[in-house]
Design an enzyme around this catalytic site. Structure first.
Site, PDB file in Angstrom:
ATOM      1  N   GLY A  28      -8.440   3.712  10.727  1.00 52.87           N
ATOM      2  CA  GLY A  28      -8.990   2.422  10.311  1.00 52.87           C
ATOM      3  C   GLY A  28      -8.952   2.134   8.831  1.00 52.87           C
ATOM      4  O   GLY A  28      -9.604   1.187   8.377  1.00 52.87           O
ATOM      5  N   THR A  29      -8.175   2.892   8.057  1.00 55.11           N
ATOM      6  CA  THR A  29      -8.145   2.650   6.608  1.00 55.11           C
ATOM      7  C   THR A  29      -7.558   1.281   6.266  1.00 55.11           C
ATOM      8  O   THR A  29      -8.043   0.594   5.366  1.00 55.11           O
ATOM      9  CB  THR A  29      -7.335   3.744   5.881  1.00 55.11           C
ATOM     10  OG1 THR A  29      -6.060   3.896   6.529  1.00 55.11           O
ATOM     11  CG2 THR A  29      -8.071   5.074   5.894  1.00 55.11           C
ATOM     12  N   GLY A  30      -6.512   0.877   6.989  1.00 56.40           N
ATOM     13  CA  GLY A  30      -5.907  -0.432   6.716  1.00 56.40           C
ATOM     14  C   GLY A  30      -6.854  -1.580   7.024  1.00 56.40           C
ATOM     15  O   GLY A  30      -6.973  -2.528   6.242  1.00 56.40           O
ATOM     16  N   CYS A  31      -7.539  -1.478   8.160  1.00 55.85           N
ATOM     17  CA  CYS A  31      -8.523  -2.502   8.533  1.00 55.85           C
ATOM     18  C   CYS A  31      -9.631  -2.584   7.492  1.00 55.85           C
ATOM     19  O   CYS A  31     -10.054  -3.667   7.084  1.00 55.85           O
ATOM     20  CB  CYS A  31      -9.149  -2.176   9.893  1.00 55.85           C
ATOM     21  SG  CYS A  31      -7.975  -1.972  11.242  1.00 55.85           S
ATOM     22  N   LYS A  77       0.827  -1.210   0.000  1.00 55.20           N
ATOM     23  CA  LYS A  77       0.000   0.000   0.000  1.00 55.20           C
ATOM     24  C   LYS A  77       0.861   1.261   0.000  1.00 55.20           C
ATOM     25  O   LYS A  77       1.763   1.411   0.818  1.00 55.20           O
ATOM     26  CB  LYS A  77      -0.924  -0.002   1.218  1.00 55.20           C
ATOM     27  CG  LYS A  77      -1.909  -1.169   1.240  1.00 55.20           C
ATOM     28  CD  LYS A  77      -2.743  -1.190   2.499  1.00 55.20           C
ATOM     29  CE  LYS A  77      -1.920  -1.522   3.725  1.00 55.20           C
ATOM     30  NZ  LYS A  77      -2.770  -1.739   4.922  1.00 55.20           N
ATOM     31  N   THR A  84      -8.703   9.426   8.801  1.00 53.41           N
ATOM     32  CA  THR A  84      -8.304   8.188   8.121  1.00 53.41           C
ATOM     33  C   THR A  84      -8.125   7.022   9.099  1.00 53.41           C
ATOM     34  O   THR A  84      -7.481   6.031   8.760  1.00 53.41           O
ATOM     35  CB  THR A  84      -6.989   8.408   7.360  1.00 53.41           C
ATOM     36  OG1 THR A  84      -5.975   8.861   8.291  1.00 53.41           O
ATOM     37  CG2 THR A  84      -7.166   9.449   6.260  1.00 53.41           C
TER      38      THR A  84
END
Length: 324
Positions: A263-266, A230, A261
């Protein structure tokens, strides 16, 4: 007595209905049921069975991760994402956290034994079509997850290797990181590291698109899985790179000017898992997940005093979501 006779009559009627019903096995196939009409369970008269009706079936996914009490990340974000992407969501909690948009105040890990019970409960009843794994901070928990995934032959495993914060700070111990590499990563369908995490996994500095390709290729070869590297950190781009089966594909992303932003990865990894559960190939699953997270960010939800959550339900509009 009278009640025993009533129950006996009811069971006989149910047996007669079932003998005429279509029941398709095994568990993953379509079911049919025959609801009783005109009578209750303990009625003295059982006259007939109504027509067969098809039972609704949904694809399923489980998130194995920590709880975020503010709801922006962790299993709360995962469940919201899975529901918004049309799959039935389940969870196995690895830790409780006391946190909000400004930071984490406390963490309480579950025991490996309890995590094992959670996973047994899920896999022996509602078998997931996909698995998303988030932050797991202890070696014993990682070992239990790997053991259960192998025991139940889990499929479509998306691992978000939460090891390093965007700031570069390490989030789990070296011992736990080594266990992730040895036990969990080789089971993954796809790993979704950010740039700092990819640097930890490869030991190289990533400053360009070419560096991303080399890092993703190295990780993919080492753990025999696909890798979604990412962007969005040091190289200042929203483009993500998928390396799978010896080839790579870029997913262009647009920068959305939204400071919220959390929690974007989750959210991205859960959206990928949801689309894999629905039968999409990996490249399409990633593309759809990217579109979903862009929409959640573009909704411009603004909650909390720090980096707030996204609007996971931005696309859900019906009579139940309207504001009075």
């Amino acid at each position: 007595g009278r009640r025993k006779t009533i129950v006996s009559q009811t069971m006989c009627a149910l047996a007669e209905c079932l003998s005429q019903s279509e029941i398709v096995l095994p568990l993953r196939k379509t079911y049919y049921y025959s609801p009783l009409t005109e009578v209750g369970v303990f009625s003295t008269e059982v006259n007939r069975c109504d027509r067969l009706e098809e039972v609704k079936y949904m694809k399923t996914a489980v998130t194995i991760a920590g709880s975020d009490s503010s709801g922006g990340a962790g299993i709360q974000a995962d469940i919201k994402t899975m529901m918004a992407n049309g799959v039935y969501a389940m969870s196995a909690i690895t830790a409780l956290t006391a946190q909000n948009t400004t930071g984490v105040m406390g963490i309480l890990n579950v025991t490996p034994e309890f995590l094992g019970q959670e996973l047994d409960s899920i896999f022996t009843d509602i078998f997931p079509d996909a698995v998303k794994i988030g932050m797991v901070s202890e070696k014993g928990l990682i070992c239990v997850i790997a053991e259960k995934l192998e025991q139940y032959k889990a499929k479509n495993i998306v691992v978000d290797p939460v090891m390093v914060a965007t700031s570069g700070a390490r989030l789990i111990s070296e011992d736990a990181t080594d266990t992730l590499k040895q036990k969990l990563f080789p089971l993954a369908t796809v790993l979704t590291p950010n740039i700092p995490e990819a640097e930890v996994l490869t030991g190289m500095k990533i400053k360009s698109a070419e560096d991303m390709i080399r890092a993703a290729e190295q990780i993919s070869k080492e753990y025999d899985c696909a890798v979604l590297c990412k962007g969005g950190h040091q190289i200042h781009t929203a483009n993500d790179l998928l390396f799978a089966d010896g080839t790579y594909h870029w997913f262009e992303g647009k920068r959305i000017d939204n400071p919220n932003t959390h929690g974007t990865g989750c959210t991205l990894s859960s959206a990928i898992a949801s689309n894999l559960a629905k039968g999409y190939d990996l490249q399409t699953a990633v593309e759809r997940a990217k579109e979903y997270i862009s929409g959640a960010l573009a909704a411009m939800l603004d909650l909390g005093s720090g980096s707030g959550p996204m609007d996971h339900g931005f696309a859900i509009k019906n009579e139940f979501t309207s504001v009075n």
